[in-house]
Write a protein that holds these residues in place. Structure first.
Motif, short mmCIF file in Angstrom:
data_model
loop_
_atom_site.label_atom_id
_atom_site.label_comp_id
_atom_site.label_asym_id
_atom_site.label_seq_id
_atom_site.Cartn_x
_atom_site.Cartn_y
_atom_site.Cartn_z
N CYS A 1 0.68 -0.97 -0.02
CA CYS A 1 0.30 0.08 0.07
C CYS A 1 0.86 1.30 -0.13
CB CYS A 1 -0.92 -0.03 1.26
SG CYS A 1 -2.16 1.37 1.23
N PHE A 2 1.78 1.50 0.84
CA PHE A 2 2.89 2.50 0.96
C PHE A 2 3.51 2.69 -0.43
CE2 PHE A 2 7.15 3.72 2.05
CZ PHE A 2 6.96 5.04 2.06
N ALA A 3 4.11 1.62 -0.96
CA ALA A 3 4.65 1.71 -2.45
C ALA A 3 3.64 2.23 -3.29
CB ALA A 3 5.32 0.42 -2.78
N MET A 4 2.52 1.74 -3.20
CA MET A 4 1.70 2.31 -4.39
C MET A 4 1.33 3.90 -4.19
SD MET A 4 -1.86 0.81 -5.72
CE MET A 4 -1.31 -0.74 -6.30
N ALA A 5 0.84 4.09 -2.91
CA ALA A 5 0.66 5.79 -2.37
C ALA A 5 1.74 6.53 -2.65
CB ALA A 5 0.42 5.62 -0.86
N LEU A 6 3.07 5.96 -2.61
CA LEU A 6 4.24 6.82 -2.80
C LEU A 6 4.45 6.93 -4.50
CD1 LEU A 6 6.76 8.62 -1.99
CD2 LEU A 6 7.97 6.33 -1.73
N SER A 7 4.01 6.05 -5.12
CA SER A 7 4.54 6.00 -6.71
C SER A 7 3.31 7.07 -7.24
CB SER A 7 3.76 4.68 -7.20
OG SER A 7 3.83 4.86 -8.63
N PHE A 8 2.05 7.21 -6.57
CA PHE A 8 1.05 8.04 -6.95
C PHE A 8 1.65 9.54 -6.66
CE2 PHE A 8 -2.19 4.83 -7.45
CZ PHE A 8 -2.56 4.97 -8.72
N ALA A 9 2.02 9.56 -5.36
CA ALA A 9 2.41 11.13 -4.93
C ALA A 9 3.73 11.63 -5.89
CB ALA A 9 2.89 10.92 -3.53
N LEU A 10 4.54 10.69 -5.99
CA LEU A 10 5.75 11.10 -7.07
C LEU A 10 5.11 11.22 -8.48
CD1 LEU A 10 8.23 8.18 -5.86
CD2 LEU A 10 8.76 10.70 -5.52
N THR A 11 4.56 10.43 -9.03
CA THR A 11 4.07 10.74 -10.40
C THR A 11 3.14 12.19 -10.63
OG1 THR A 11 4.01 8.28 -10.73
CG2 THR A 11 2.87 9.72 -12.21
N GLY A 12 2.41 12.28 -9.18
CA GLY A 12 1.58 13.48 -9.21
C GLY A 12 2.53 14.88 -9.29
N ALA A 13 3.64 14.57 -8.62
CA ALA A 13 4.67 15.71 -8.61
C ALA A 13 5.32 15.78 -9.80
CB ALA A 13 5.41 15.65 -7.28
N ALA B 1 14.65 3.66 -2.98
CA ALA B 1 14.12 4.34 -4.26
C ALA B 1 15.00 4.71 -5.40
CB ALA B 1 12.97 5.32 -3.80
N LYS B 2 14.77 4.38 -6.45
CA LYS B 2 15.29 4.84 -7.48
C LYS B 2 14.31 5.92 -8.22
CE LYS B 2 18.08 0.93 -8.39
NZ LYS B 2 18.21 -0.38 -9.07
N VAL B 3 14.65 7.10 -8.19
CA VAL B 3 13.55 8.07 -8.75
C VAL B 3 14.30 9.11 -9.43
CG1 VAL B 3 11.57 9.83 -8.25
CG2 VAL B 3 12.06 7.72 -6.69
N PRO B 4 14.47 9.04 -10.75
CA PRO B 4 15.29 10.19 -11.44
C PRO B 4 14.66 11.81 -11.35
CG PRO B 4 14.57 8.16 -12.92
CD PRO B 4 13.76 8.36 -11.59
N GLY B 5 15.80 12.46 -11.17
CA GLY B 5 15.62 14.02 -11.06
C GLY B 5 15.08 14.52 -9.91
N ILE B 6 14.75 13.84 -8.82
CA ILE B 6 14.21 14.13 -7.58
C ILE B 6 15.19 14.69 -6.82
CG2 ILE B 6 13.91 12.20 -6.50
CD1 ILE B 6 10.98 13.12 -5.43
N THR B 7 14.82 15.67 -5.82
CA THR B 7 15.93 16.24 -4.62
C THR B 7 15.52 15.28 -3.46
OG1 THR B 7 14.32 17.75 -3.71
CG2 THR B 7 15.84 18.42 -5.59
N GLU B 8 16.61 15.07 -2.64
CA GLU B 8 16.16 14.23 -1.54
C GLU B 8 15.31 14.85 -0.70
OE1 GLU B 8 18.41 11.60 2.04
OE2 GLU B 8 19.59 12.47 0.11
N GLU B 9 15.28 16.27 -0.46
CA GLU B 9 14.28 16.77 0.16
C GLU B 9 12.88 16.59 -0.24
OE1 GLU B 9 13.72 21.40 1.96
OE2 GLU B 9 14.37 21.32 0.06
N LYS B 10 12.61 16.81 -1.38
CA LYS B 10 11.51 16.49 -2.17
C LYS B 10 10.80 15.12 -1.88
CE LYS B 10 7.40 17.80 -4.25
NZ LYS B 10 6.67 18.86 -3.66
N PHE B 11 11.89 14.13 -2.28
CA PHE B 11 11.74 12.84 -1.90
C PHE B 11 11.30 12.13 -0.50
CE2 PHE B 11 13.98 8.72 -0.52
CZ PHE B 11 12.79 7.84 -1.20
N LEU B 12 11.88 12.79 0.47
CA LEU B 12 11.53 12.64 1.86
C LEU B 12 10.17 13.28 2.07
CD1 LEU B 12 15.00 13.22 3.63
CD2 LEU B 12 13.97 10.86 2.93
N GLU B 13 9.81 14.28 1.58
CA GLU B 13 8.66 15.05 1.93
C GLU B 13 7.46 14.08 1.41
OE1 GLU B 13 6.08 18.37 -0.11
OE2 GLU B 13 7.78 18.75 0.11
N LEU B 14 7.55 13.58 0.24
CA LEU B 14 6.34 12.94 -0.54
C LEU B 14 6.39 11.20 0.18
CD1 LEU B 14 7.09 13.57 -4.31
CD2 LEU B 14 5.12 14.50 -2.87
N ALA B 15 7.63 11.02 0.76
CA ALA B 15 7.84 9.67 1.47
C ALA B 15 6.83 9.72 2.60
CB ALA B 15 9.13 8.96 1.50
#
Length: 144
Positions: free
Chosen positions: A60-72, A105-119
């Protein structure tokens, strides 16, 4: 929408045995018992409710994070979540005392700060996290 699984238990709590079956067939008379729940750490002889909670929460968490990342605007290459449910004996009964989510996580182009916020937002907001609010849920997130 409703999801369903059936548990059948036969015998007393200590020596009895049960099976779990889900509508999807992922669980099909999967064995569980006191031994598989509290004594068999390798999990090879059957499942247990805590393992199933861990799988549900990680998924559930992985899917929710995927939606959050994609939305951003960030499409993840991979989100790997190891979910650990801790169950302990407290006085005369067992309790789930915590859940730890370990994210790599492997997320091209994201900053660590934004990644941690979305996670953090995904951890708090996924439906399974919301259902399990009675216990402490921790997250360790690493961007690679």
């Amino acid at each position: 929408m409703k999801r369903k699984a059936t548990a059948i238990w036969q015998g007393n709590g200590l020596e009895g045995k049960g099976t779990l079956t889900s509508t999807s067939g992922v669980l099909r008379e999967t064995p569980y018992s006191f031994v598989t729940r509290f004594q068999n750490e390798d999990g090879r002889t059957g499942t247990n409710p805590e393992e199933l909670i861990a799988a549900a929460h990680g998924g559930c968490f992985a899917m929710a994070l995927s939606f959050a990342l994609t939305g951003a605007g960030f499409v993840p290459d991979e989100l790997k979540v190891d979910a650990t449910v801790t169950i302990e004996k407290v006085i005369d009964h067992f309790e789930i005392t915590g859940i730890h989510l370990e994210l790599t996580a492997k997320v091209p182009g994201i900053t660590e700060e934004k990644f941690l916020e979305l996670a953090g937002t995904a951890k708090a907001g996924c439906p399974v996290s919301r259902a399990l609010q009675a216990v402490e849920i921790t997250l360790a997130a690493k961007l690679v």
